[in-house]
Write an enzyme that holds these catalytic residues in place. Structure first.
Site, PDB file in Angstrom:
ATOM      1  N   SER A  92     -20.565  -0.692   8.737  1.00  0.00           N
ATOM      2  CA  SER A  92     -21.879  -1.046   8.029  1.00  0.00           C
ATOM      3  C   SER A  92     -21.870  -1.066   6.629  1.00  0.00           C
ATOM      4  CB  SER A  92     -23.162  -0.049   8.629  1.00  0.00           C
ATOM      5  OG  SER A  92     -23.303  -0.113  10.086  1.00  0.00           O
TER       6      SER A  92
ATOM      7  N   LYS B 256     -28.308  -5.512  10.193  1.00  0.00           N
ATOM      8  CA  LYS B 256     -28.270  -4.129  10.566  1.00  0.00           C
ATOM      9  C   LYS B 256     -28.920  -3.354   9.504  1.00  0.00           C
ATOM     10  CE  LYS B 256     -26.257  -0.305  11.913  1.00  0.00           C
ATOM     11  NZ  LYS B 256     -25.134   0.154  12.159  1.00  0.00           N
TER      12      LYS B 256
ATOM     13  N   LYS C 247     -26.844   6.424   4.177  1.00  0.00           N
ATOM     14  CA  LYS C 247     -26.261   5.372   3.302  1.00  0.00           C
ATOM     15  C   LYS C 247     -26.902   3.939   3.728  1.00  0.00           C
ATOM     16  CE  LYS C 247     -22.939   3.738   5.467  1.00  0.00           C
ATOM     17  NZ  LYS C 247     -22.534   2.536   6.305  1.00  0.00           N
TER      18      LYS C 247
END
Length: 289
Positions: free
Chosen positions: A94, A168, A236
């Site tokens: 990711s 995502k 994150k």
């Protein structure tokens, strides 16, 4: 197809195992070799270096922490030079959409195809080969490696390069906001004298039902925050989501609120290594409980 799998952590080891179950020839490499060695029993080869893993591979899968880690492996350590021309790199980490596009451009200059294909579903989805796989890149490249992706979950091509990572980020926004409201529902039930565990049963099949309600609601009731998806990674992704929204001139208030809450959980409450359902603990602290 010969597959090199780079990064066999909490998610990667299950993904690699499912590729082996599907009959693919898999060579695995992890910075800490011990994390890859359990795959030997499943028929994998374990390489002593990343370069040895990608040697003669048709497909190279990277599953590491973030964009800088992908960049360090592929370009700073110059692993890309060891990948055969005509091979395909599938980055399932990711990372930021812009990083994915840049990596794709650099690999294309070397004659190597690229897809960004991050996943959602946590360790349970990785283990059960039921991951949601969001791919960005060229349609022909996607179709060529679809059988590889399908061995790990349900792949969907959502757009050109970088769009898998964009999807995502959208996913992580939905996950974070849903975790937040499930935590509120569980706390409301508990403090009101009801059985919070029964709420999941009562809402099953209704509009408020979700995988997060069923799985993470149970975690909150039990106080089980052993990581399936670490809070540090959730933070994150939410930071990246806010940054990408800023590039597009957008304000996403719910996602931004959850980013700030996860920031508190990770940095002030030392919860980075807890499951992201541990946002329930931040809610308890917020309420003096």
């Amino acid at each position: 197809m010969k597959i090199a799998f780079i990064g066999t952590g909490l998610m990667g080891i299950h993904m690699a195992r499912n590729l082996l179950k599907a009959g693919f020839d898999v060579t695995a490499w992890n910075r800490t070799r011990q994390k890859a060695e359990p795959l030997l029993a499943d028929g994998a080869k374990i390489a002593d270096s990343a370069a040895a893993a990608v040697n003669s591979a048709d497909v190279v899968i990277t599953m590491v922490n973030d964009g800088p880690a992908v960049n360090a492996i592929l370009f700073q350590a110059n692993l890309a030079a060891d990948i055969a021309k005509g091979a395909t790199v599938i980055d399932m980490s990711s990372i930021k959409p812009g990083e994915a596009r840049l990596h794709g451009e650099k690999l294309a200059a070397l004659g190597i195809a690229h897809l960004d294909a991050p996943v959602s579903g946590g360790t349970k989805g990785a283990e059960q080969a039921s991951l949601a796989i969001m791919a960005g890149g060229d349609k022909d490249v996607f179709e060529k490696v679809r059988p590889v992706l399908a061995a790990m979950g349900r792949p969907v091509l959502v757009g050109p390069a970088g769009c898998g990572q964009l999807a995502k980020l959208a996913n992580q926004g939905i996950v974070a906001v849903t975790i937040g409201v499930v935590a509120e529902a569980m706390l409301l039930m508990r403090q009101g004298g009801a059985d919070p565990d029964k709420l999941r049963e009562a809402l099953k099949g209704g509009f408020a039902d979700s995988i997060i309600l069923q799985q993470h609601g149970q975690r909150m009731v039990e106080g089980n925050f052993v990581p399936g998806g670490r809070s540090a990674f959730q933070l994150k992704d939410l930071v990246n989501l806010a940054e990408e929204a800023g590039h597009l001139g957008l304000s996403l208030p719910l996602a931004e609120m959850q980013r700030d809450r996860f920031d508190h959980l990770v940095k002030k409450m030392d919860g980075g290594d807890l499951d992201h359902s541990a946002l329930f603990l931040e809610l308890l602290e917020r309420n003096g409980l």
